[in-house]
Design a protein around this motif. Sequence first.
Motif, PDB file in Angstrom:
ATOM      1  N   ASN A 171     -29.862 -14.281 -85.676  1.00 18.90           N
ATOM      2  CA  ASN A 171     -28.615 -14.990 -85.980  1.00 18.90           C
ATOM      3  C   ASN A 171     -28.882 -16.410 -86.454  1.00 18.90           C
ATOM      4  N   LEU A 172     -29.893 -17.059 -85.887  1.00 17.33           N
ATOM      5  CA  LEU A 172     -30.251 -18.407 -86.333  1.00 17.33           C
ATOM      6  C   LEU A 172     -30.682 -18.387 -87.795  1.00 17.33           C
ATOM      7  N   LYS A 173     -31.470 -17.387 -88.163  1.00 20.15           N
ATOM      8  CA  LYS A 173     -31.907 -17.276 -89.553  1.00 20.15           C
ATOM      9  C   LYS A 173     -30.715 -17.055 -90.479  1.00 20.15           C
TER      10      LYS A 173
ATOM     11  N   SER B 202     -28.596 -20.227 -90.954  1.00 24.19           N
ATOM     12  CA  SER B 202     -29.195 -21.193 -91.874  1.00 24.19           C
ATOM     13  C   SER B 202     -29.036 -20.744 -93.322  1.00 24.19           C
TER      14      SER B 202
END
Length: 306
Positions: free
Chosen positions: A79-81, A84
Amino acid sequence: MKLQQLRFLREVAERNLNITEAAEALHTAQPGVSKQIRLLEEELGITIFVRAGKRIVSVTEPGQQVIRMARQVLDAAENLKRASKDFTSRDSGQLTIATTHTQASYVLPPIVTQFARRYPKVRLSLKQGNPNQVAEMVLAGQADMGIATESLGGYSDLVSLPCYEWNRSVVAPVGHPLLKMRKLSLERLAQEPIITYDAHFTGRSRIDQAFAAAGIEPNIVLSALDSDVIKRYVAIGLGVGIIASMAYDQNWDQQLRAIDASHLFDPSVTRIAFRRNGFLRLFHYDFVEMFAPQLTRAAVEKAFEQ
């Protein structure tokens, strides 16, 4: 502890504890997977897997908890990827949809065309299966969203939203006696050899429930996995077909005629589903709204909060 170790752990769990298949899926060597899982067990001070020689045969109770948390950590990292990318490349990426043959063939083409025009840099991929397989693909992270019938609502780890109702038609060759009837009944339909969906597909349960409630045994001579196969066997005279109404196109199915059967069967609901711990990018929300205009971004986000 490394993310790669957690990926090895998750893949072994998802490959029915088969280390060889997990290694192949991760494009690495089997000994490396085994070694990293043992190192993780040593670091945590628990046994995750029960082994018989070199084979893994089951998961320990603490191991089940570790696997569950490993999935959550990997979901969060992914989810972080995605988050971003949503800021750095808002109009490009990958959208993978798991769905049934009927949706892919008869409902999605205009939506996919519209989406491709708006997002030409997004790579689209369609994966087909029965509704249970669709759900499993989404849960495993192999698809960003799933589109199928009511069964998608039975998974607690999925956020599932209704899109639209649909019903069925009976298809028969041109000139068939059923086409002359003013109003088709279940009793009359049961006198014909019937071709319809497999038990795992496209609301077949609604068909079975209708006949069972009427105390009638239908003469189902063939079950198939998709509408095109059903129509093909109807056209060659094997029987009459019960299909989703959306799957009949008079321009394409010129050898057949359709009879509305919505008075015989309860409607089904097409649903769209996402992993509860997943992250949706802007173009995901846009695709959902193209498919079901009432499912705005606000509506989908509200469903995730419940």
